[in-house]
Design a protein around this motif. Sequence first.
Motif, PDB file in Angstrom:
ATOM      1  N   SER A 170       0.826  -1.203   0.000  1.00 45.72           N
ATOM      2  CA  SER A 170       0.000   0.000   0.000  1.00 45.72           C
ATOM      3  C   SER A 170       0.865   1.259   0.000  1.00 45.72           C
ATOM      4  O   SER A 170       0.526   2.242  -0.663  1.00 45.72           O
ATOM      5  CB  SER A 170      -0.953   0.002   1.193  1.00 45.72           C
ATOM      6  N   VAL A 171       1.982   1.225   0.719  1.00 46.56           N
ATOM      7  CA  VAL A 171       2.885   2.373   0.725  1.00 46.56           C
ATOM      8  C   VAL A 171       3.526   2.551  -0.644  1.00 46.56           C
ATOM      9  O   VAL A 171       3.618   3.667  -1.160  1.00 46.56           O
ATOM     10  CB  VAL A 171       3.962   2.216   1.827  1.00 46.56           C
ATOM     11  N   SER A 172       3.945   1.458  -1.257  1.00 49.34           N
ATOM     12  CA  SER A 172       4.568   1.575  -2.580  1.00 49.34           C
ATOM     13  C   SER A 172       3.543   2.028  -3.620  1.00 49.34           C
ATOM     14  O   SER A 172       3.881   2.784  -4.527  1.00 49.34           O
ATOM     15  CB  SER A 172       5.202   0.251  -2.993  1.00 49.34           C
ATOM     16  N   ARG A 173       2.294   1.604  -3.481  1.00 48.11           N
ATOM     17  CA  ARG A 173       1.247   2.057  -4.396  1.00 48.11           C
ATOM     18  C   ARG A 173       1.015   3.557  -4.231  1.00 48.11           C
ATOM     19  O   ARG A 173       0.852   4.285  -5.212  1.00 48.11           O
ATOM     20  CB  ARG A 173      -0.046   1.293  -4.116  1.00 48.11           C
TER      21      ARG A 173
END
Length: 57
Positions: A4-7
């Motif tokens: 989710s952070v990378s997205r």
Amino acid sequence: MFRSVSRLVRKFRAINAHYNTPRIGMSPAVRASLMVLRGYLLFLVALMLYKFVSLLG
């Protein structure tokens, strides 16, 4: 969690790439005024953070 952070990071990068080049031309006076306003905004944020930290301590 990491996905989710990378997205979110990919989404921010896509938005920044889209608005990387301005669509309208700016005169040097307008560009200087915007830089002064950006500096003033950063100063105000730093002042608020300092006040918050000083109230905690």
